[in-house]
Design a protein around this motif. Sequence first.
Motif, mmCIF file in Angstrom:
data_model
loop_
_atom_site.group_PDB
_atom_site.id
_atom_site.type_symbol
_atom_site.label_atom_id
_atom_site.label_comp_id
_atom_site.label_asym_id
_atom_site.label_seq_id
_atom_site.Cartn_x
_atom_site.Cartn_y
_atom_site.Cartn_z
ATOM 1 N N GLY A 155 0.819 -1.216 0.000
ATOM 2 C CA GLY A 155 0.000 0.000 0.000
ATOM 3 C C GLY A 155 0.849 1.261 0.000
ATOM 4 O O GLY A 155 0.713 2.107 -0.901
ATOM 5 N N PRO A 156 1.735 1.422 0.996
ATOM 6 C CA PRO A 156 2.575 2.622 1.012
ATOM 7 C C PRO A 156 3.471 2.751 -0.240
ATOM 8 O O PRO A 156 3.668 3.859 -0.739
ATOM 9 C CB PRO A 156 3.431 2.458 2.264
ATOM 10 C CG PRO A 156 2.642 1.558 3.144
ATOM 11 C CD PRO A 156 1.890 0.637 2.221
ATOM 12 N N ILE A 157 3.959 1.646 -0.760
ATOM 13 C CA ILE A 157 4.795 1.687 -1.963
ATOM 14 C C ILE A 157 3.975 2.182 -3.153
ATOM 15 O O ILE A 157 4.421 3.053 -3.907
ATOM 16 C CB ILE A 157 5.419 0.306 -2.253
ATOM 17 C CG1 ILE A 157 6.474 -0.028 -1.199
ATOM 18 C CG2 ILE A 157 6.015 0.251 -3.654
ATOM 19 C CD1 ILE A 157 6.982 -1.462 -1.238
ATOM 20 N N LEU A 158 2.776 1.642 -3.318
ATOM 21 C CA LEU A 158 1.918 2.058 -4.427
ATOM 22 C C LEU A 158 1.472 3.513 -4.292
ATOM 23 O O LEU A 158 1.445 4.253 -5.280
ATOM 24 C CB LEU A 158 0.706 1.144 -4.549
ATOM 25 C CG LEU A 158 1.004 -0.260 -5.087
ATOM 26 C CD1 LEU A 158 -0.235 -1.144 -4.986
ATOM 27 C CD2 LEU A 158 1.488 -0.184 -6.523
ATOM 28 N N VAL A 159 1.150 3.941 -3.070
ATOM 29 C CA VAL A 159 0.716 5.324 -2.864
ATOM 30 C C VAL A 159 1.858 6.296 -3.169
ATOM 31 O O VAL A 159 1.679 7.260 -3.920
ATOM 32 C CB VAL A 159 0.187 5.537 -1.429
ATOM 33 C CG1 VAL A 159 0.028 7.020 -1.103
ATOM 34 C CG2 VAL A 159 -1.135 4.814 -1.246
ATOM 35 N N LEU A 184 1.907 8.908 -6.298
ATOM 36 C CA LEU A 184 1.989 10.353 -6.077
ATOM 37 C C LEU A 184 3.154 10.970 -6.851
ATOM 38 O O LEU A 184 3.017 12.057 -7.421
ATOM 39 C CB LEU A 184 2.103 10.667 -4.587
ATOM 40 C CG LEU A 184 0.837 10.475 -3.772
ATOM 41 C CD1 LEU A 184 1.127 10.659 -2.277
ATOM 42 C CD2 LEU A 184 -0.254 11.424 -4.227
ATOM 43 N N LEU A 185 4.290 10.294 -6.867
ATOM 44 C CA LEU A 185 5.441 10.804 -7.624
ATOM 45 C C LEU A 185 5.139 10.857 -9.113
ATOM 46 O O LEU A 185 5.502 11.821 -9.799
ATOM 47 C CB LEU A 185 6.674 9.942 -7.361
ATOM 48 C CG LEU A 185 7.303 10.080 -5.971
ATOM 49 C CD1 LEU A 185 8.372 9.016 -5.766
ATOM 50 C CD2 LEU A 185 7.871 11.467 -5.780
ATOM 51 N N ILE A 186 4.473 9.831 -9.619
ATOM 52 C CA ILE A 186 4.129 9.802 -11.043
ATOM 53 C C ILE A 186 3.130 10.909 -11.378
ATOM 54 O O ILE A 186 3.286 11.621 -12.374
ATOM 55 C CB ILE A 186 3.590 8.411 -11.444
ATOM 56 C CG1 ILE A 186 4.718 7.386 -11.392
ATOM 57 C CG2 ILE A 186 2.956 8.445 -12.832
ATOM 58 C CD1 ILE A 186 4.270 5.945 -11.479
ATOM 59 N N VAL A 187 2.112 11.088 -10.538
ATOM 60 C CA VAL A 187 1.118 12.137 -10.779
ATOM 61 C C VAL A 187 1.774 13.512 -10.722
ATOM 62 O O VAL A 187 1.522 14.369 -11.584
ATOM 63 C CB VAL A 187 -0.059 12.032 -9.775
ATOM 64 C CG1 VAL A 187 -0.934 13.270 -9.806
ATOM 65 C CG2 VAL A 187 -0.878 10.782 -10.060
ATOM 66 N N LEU A 188 2.627 13.742 -9.730
ATOM 67 C CA LEU A 188 3.315 15.028 -9.628
ATOM 68 C C LEU A 188 4.186 15.273 -10.864
ATOM 69 O O LEU A 188 4.175 16.371 -11.435
ATOM 70 C CB LEU A 188 4.159 15.094 -8.357
ATOM 71 C CG LEU A 188 4.917 16.401 -8.135
ATOM 72 C CD1 LEU A 188 3.957 17.588 -8.040
ATOM 73 C CD2 LEU A 188 5.774 16.310 -6.889
ATOM 74 N N GLY A 189 4.930 14.256 -11.295
ATOM 75 C CA GLY A 189 5.737 14.382 -12.510
ATOM 76 C C GLY A 189 4.876 14.671 -13.721
ATOM 77 O O GLY A 189 5.238 15.482 -14.587
ATOM 78 N N PHE A 190 3.732 14.040 -13.793
ATOM 79 C CA PHE A 190 2.790 14.237 -14.899
ATOM 80 C C PHE A 190 2.296 15.680 -14.936
ATOM 81 O O PHE A 190 2.257 16.323 -15.989
ATOM 82 C CB PHE A 190 1.619 13.256 -14.750
ATOM 83 C CG PHE A 190 0.667 13.243 -15.905
ATOM 84 C CD1 PHE A 190 0.987 12.588 -17.079
ATOM 85 C CD2 PHE A 190 -0.560 13.880 -15.816
ATOM 86 C CE1 PHE A 190 0.103 12.561 -18.151
ATOM 87 C CE2 PHE A 190 -1.451 13.863 -16.875
ATOM 88 C CZ PHE A 190 -1.109 13.201 -18.052
ATOM 89 N N PHE A 245 7.555 14.671 -20.195
ATOM 90 C CA PHE A 245 7.051 13.529 -19.439
ATOM 91 C C PHE A 245 8.195 12.656 -18.912
ATOM 92 O O PHE A 245 8.231 12.318 -17.736
ATOM 93 C CB PHE A 245 6.099 12.693 -20.295
ATOM 94 C CG PHE A 245 5.544 11.513 -19.562
ATOM 95 C CD1 PHE A 245 4.517 11.683 -18.649
ATOM 96 C CD2 PHE A 245 6.057 10.246 -19.776
ATOM 97 C CE1 PHE A 245 4.016 10.593 -17.945
ATOM 98 C CE2 PHE A 245 5.558 9.158 -19.080
ATOM 99 C CZ PHE A 245 4.530 9.323 -18.163
ATOM 100 N N LEU A 246 9.135 12.299 -19.787
ATOM 101 C CA LEU A 246 10.231 11.420 -19.358
ATOM 102 C C LEU A 246 11.206 12.126 -18.424
ATOM 103 O O LEU A 246 11.804 11.489 -17.555
ATOM 104 C CB LEU A 246 10.981 10.876 -20.576
ATOM 105 C CG LEU A 246 10.187 9.911 -21.454
ATOM 106 C CD1 LEU A 246 11.024 9.485 -22.651
ATOM 107 C CD2 LEU A 246 9.719 8.701 -20.672
#
Length: 168
Positions: A84-88, A92-98, A116-117
């Motif tokens: 759970g914590p790993i996925l969250v 969050l990092l992916i969404v922020l990068g996006f 994006f990359l």
Amino acid sequence: MTSVVDIILIVAAGAAGGILLNRTGFPGGGLIGAMVAVMLFKALKGADITLPSNVKLAVEILIGITVGTMYYPGMLLELKRLAGPILVSSSLLIVLGFVIAIIYARFGLLDSSTAFLGTNPGALSAMIGLSTSIDAQTPLVLAFHFTRIVLVILTAPFLLRLFNYLMR
């Protein structure tokens, strides 16, 4: 086309830089020293030297082997407990990068692929490899991830001490 001599010189420069910075006790010295030494070598030589795909594949395999050797019995149970914590945190990092990528692309700072990359989390080698296979500006993606790695390595000891202090 890159010659065998150029490949040998690149490997020697990277090894020398990595060993030198590692011996100074610099955090991540092997990685950072090798990258900086190769970049300096290429800048001084003034040539676009690239490694052949089979050499890149060999390096990726060695990195995979290195990561694989970090596995230990009981790791899957621990990962299951922390899924759970790993996925969250990863999400969050992916969404922020996006979101940052959208901003950079909308303001015309970067094309969408490079934005994006460059702004999303990922191993430098994986993101560089991906950037070469799609229409992205690989040197800019490299600049983003190289800067991220250096900043993380340089600030991690201080931030960890601060974090531990705040958690008391």
